[in-house]
Scaffold this motif. Structure first.
Motif, short mmCIF file in Angstrom:
data_model
loop_
_atom_site.label_atom_id
_atom_site.label_comp_id
_atom_site.label_asym_id
_atom_site.label_seq_id
_atom_site.Cartn_x
_atom_site.Cartn_y
_atom_site.Cartn_z
N PHE A 55 0.82 -1.20 0.00
CA PHE A 55 0.00 0.00 0.00
C PHE A 55 0.86 1.26 0.00
O PHE A 55 2.06 1.21 0.26
CB PHE A 55 -0.96 0.00 1.19
CG PHE A 55 -0.32 0.31 2.53
CD1 PHE A 55 -0.42 1.59 3.07
CD2 PHE A 55 0.37 -0.67 3.24
CE1 PHE A 55 0.16 1.88 4.30
CE2 PHE A 55 0.96 -0.38 4.47
CZ PHE A 55 0.84 0.90 5.00
N GLU A 56 0.21 2.37 -0.28
CA GLU A 56 0.81 3.70 -0.22
C GLU A 56 -0.21 4.66 0.37
O GLU A 56 -1.41 4.55 0.08
CB GLU A 56 1.19 4.19 -1.62
CG GLU A 56 2.35 3.46 -2.26
CD GLU A 56 3.67 3.77 -1.61
OE1 GLU A 56 3.92 4.95 -1.26
OE2 GLU A 56 4.46 2.82 -1.42
N THR A 57 0.26 5.60 1.17
CA THR A 57 -0.60 6.66 1.70
C THR A 57 -0.04 8.01 1.26
O THR A 57 1.17 8.24 1.35
CB THR A 57 -0.66 6.61 3.24
OG1 THR A 57 -1.17 5.34 3.64
CG2 THR A 57 -1.58 7.70 3.77
N MET A 58 -0.92 8.87 0.78
CA MET A 58 -0.49 10.17 0.26
C MET A 58 -1.29 11.30 0.89
O MET A 58 -2.49 11.16 1.11
CB MET A 58 -0.69 10.22 -1.26
CG MET A 58 0.07 9.18 -2.04
SD MET A 58 -0.47 9.09 -3.78
CE MET A 58 -2.10 8.35 -3.60
N ALA A 59 -0.62 12.40 1.16
CA ALA A 59 -1.33 13.62 1.52
C ALA A 59 -1.96 14.20 0.26
O ALA A 59 -1.41 14.07 -0.84
CB ALA A 59 -0.37 14.62 2.15
N VAL A 60 -3.10 14.84 0.41
CA VAL A 60 -3.79 15.47 -0.72
C VAL A 60 -3.94 16.96 -0.40
O VAL A 60 -4.48 17.33 0.63
CB VAL A 60 -5.16 14.84 -0.97
CG1 VAL A 60 -5.87 15.55 -2.12
CG2 VAL A 60 -5.01 13.35 -1.28
N VAL A 61 -3.43 17.79 -1.28
CA VAL A 61 -3.47 19.24 -1.09
C VAL A 61 -4.12 19.86 -2.32
O VAL A 61 -3.68 19.62 -3.45
CB VAL A 61 -2.06 19.81 -0.89
CG1 VAL A 61 -2.14 21.32 -0.65
CG2 VAL A 61 -1.34 19.12 0.28
N PHE A 72 -16.88 16.95 0.10
CA PHE A 72 -15.85 17.20 1.11
C PHE A 72 -14.49 17.29 0.45
O PHE A 72 -14.28 16.82 -0.67
CB PHE A 72 -15.85 16.10 2.19
CG PHE A 72 -15.49 14.72 1.70
CD1 PHE A 72 -14.18 14.25 1.77
CD2 PHE A 72 -16.47 13.87 1.19
CE1 PHE A 72 -13.85 12.98 1.34
CE2 PHE A 72 -16.14 12.59 0.75
CZ PHE A 72 -14.83 12.14 0.83
N GLU A 73 -13.57 17.92 1.15
CA GLU A 73 -12.21 18.12 0.65
C GLU A 73 -11.33 16.97 1.11
O GLU A 73 -11.17 16.74 2.31
CB GLU A 73 -11.64 19.44 1.14
CG GLU A 73 -10.25 19.74 0.60
CD GLU A 73 -9.74 21.10 1.05
OE1 GLU A 73 -8.58 21.42 0.73
OE2 GLU A 73 -10.50 21.83 1.72
N ILE A 74 -10.78 16.23 0.18
CA ILE A 74 -9.91 15.10 0.50
C ILE A 74 -8.59 15.62 1.06
O ILE A 74 -7.99 16.56 0.55
CB ILE A 74 -9.64 14.25 -0.76
CG1 ILE A 74 -10.93 13.60 -1.26
CG2 ILE A 74 -8.61 13.18 -0.48
CD1 ILE A 74 -10.78 12.91 -2.61
N THR A 75 -8.13 14.99 2.14
CA THR A 75 -6.84 15.33 2.72
C THR A 75 -5.84 14.18 2.66
O THR A 75 -4.64 14.38 2.81
CB THR A 75 -6.98 15.73 4.20
OG1 THR A 75 -7.59 14.64 4.93
CG2 THR A 75 -7.86 16.97 4.35
N ARG A 76 -6.37 12.97 2.44
CA ARG A 76 -5.51 11.78 2.47
C ARG A 76 -6.06 10.74 1.50
O ARG A 76 -7.26 10.55 1.39
CB ARG A 76 -5.47 11.20 3.88
CG ARG A 76 -4.50 10.07 4.09
CD ARG A 76 -4.50 9.59 5.52
NE ARG A 76 -4.27 10.68 6.47
CZ ARG A 76 -4.17 10.52 7.79
NH1 ARG A 76 -4.29 9.31 8.31
NH2 ARG A 76 -3.95 11.55 8.57
N MET A 77 -5.15 10.08 0.79
CA MET A 77 -5.54 9.05 -0.16
C MET A 77 -4.64 7.84 0.04
O MET A 77 -3.46 7.96 0.35
CB MET A 77 -5.42 9.59 -1.59
CG MET A 77 -6.19 8.82 -2.64
SD MET A 77 -6.11 9.62 -4.28
CE MET A 77 -7.11 11.09 -4.01
N ARG A 78 -5.23 6.66 -0.16
CA ARG A 78 -4.46 5.42 0.01
C ARG A 78 -4.67 4.51 -1.20
O ARG A 78 -5.79 4.34 -1.68
CB ARG A 78 -4.88 4.69 1.30
CG ARG A 78 -4.24 3.31 1.44
CD ARG A 78 -4.49 2.69 2.79
NE ARG A 78 -4.23 1.26 2.76
CZ ARG A 78 -3.67 0.57 3.76
NH1 ARG A 78 -3.31 1.20 4.86
NH2 ARG A 78 -3.50 -0.72 3.67
#
Length: 295
Positions: A33-39, A88-94
């Motif tokens: 897996f990978e986790t990413m911040a979303v800006v 809603f505003e996404i802040t994190r994606m996996r």
């Protein structure tokens, strides 16, 4: 917390079942897996995260997800969040890739693998309070340096930290050398230099770690991976005493100075504070910093 789920090309209800009861990702943690911040709607360093997912899948022997399909899933969850009944505003994606149905054993089945993309509006951690874990990371493990869903070891250490009023646990490797946190890499400011454990320590090759090294050096900071054995776990005693400083890095934290270690309040180191600002500035200017070999 809001959540959007996309599986193998289809947006799913957040509570819907997405894998079978015999999926190896569920039964033995056979996945990556990978986790990413979303800006501002954009997942940070997406190209690098996709590349690391492919690396982890290759190391695990799992069929790699097509990179265009990953980007399709990323776009789909972003659109679904924007057009939901309550946008809603996404802040994190996996990104999660599991190997698929298999036998009730460690032997993998024939799949097919499943690609899952999820997005949430969970807030980023604002501070980091750490403790030293009483366990070690095996730098010679078959999956050392792989971001695998076989994460129970980290769960145990994170629960240990939570029981001590902390939100991260720092771990040594089998030689007693400083390695990493359960979900972070670590940087040490000592003797007017910033060091981070080398990949040979068994730590994850963090995306934020790598960019902090690149961007910090580009900005003229004295920063480098430590030599093997150069950072003993005992350096954390110097951090507790104020003779050295520490920060952690991850996709959701950026470069974040430690607030507390083993119950002792810490001050941020001047070089690490600069590194944190430099990282934020460079990340703001370039939300998808492509690795040099891909330019």
């Amino acid at each position: 917390m809001n959540i959007v789920v996309w599986v193998n090309g289809v947006i799913m209800d957040a509570g819907a079942p997405v894998v079978t009861a015999t999926d190896h990702g569920l039964t033995v943690g056979d996945g990556v897996f990978e986790t990413m911040a979303v800006v501002n709607g954009k997942p940070f360093a997406l190209t690098r995260h996709i590349a690391r997912l492919a690396y982890s899948a290759q190391r695990m022997g799992i069929d790699e997800a097509h990179r265009d399909l990953i980007r399709e899933g990323v776009a789909a969850v972003r659109d679904a969040a924007a057009t939901a009944d309550q946008p809603f505003e996404i802040t994190r994606m996996r990104l999660t890739l599991v190997s698929g149905p298999g036998p009730m054993s460690s032997v993998r089945g024939e799949g097919p693998a499943s690609l899952i993309v999820t997005a949430t509006d969970a807030p980023a951690p604002k501070r980091c309070r750490a403790v030293r874990a009483p366990w070690v990371r095996n730098e010679r493990s078959a999956i050392a340096g792989v971001k695998s869903t076989s994460y129970a070891e980290n769960v145990v250490m994170a629960q240990f930290a939570a029981g001590k009023g902390a939100d991260e646990a720092i771990v040594a490797n089998t030689h007693g050398h400083l390695c990493e946190g359960t979900a972070t890499n670590i940087f040490i400011e000592v003797d007017d230099e910033i060091l981070t454990p080398p990949l040979a320590s068994g730590c994850l090759p963090g995306i934020t770690r790598g960019l902090a090294l690149e961007w910090g050096a580009r900005a003229g900071l004295p920063i480098r991976p430590a030599d093997v054995g150069e950072l003993d776990m005992s350096v954390l005693e110097r951090v507790r005493e104020g003779a050295a400083f520490a920060a952690v890095s991850s996709s959701t934290r950026g470069v974040q100075p430690l607030d507390m270690l083993d119950g002792v309040a810490l001050k941020p180191g001047p070089l690490l504070a600069r590194l944190s600002r430099i990282f934020d500035e460079f990340a703001s200017d370039n939300p998808d910093p492509v690795p040099p070999r891909q330019k």
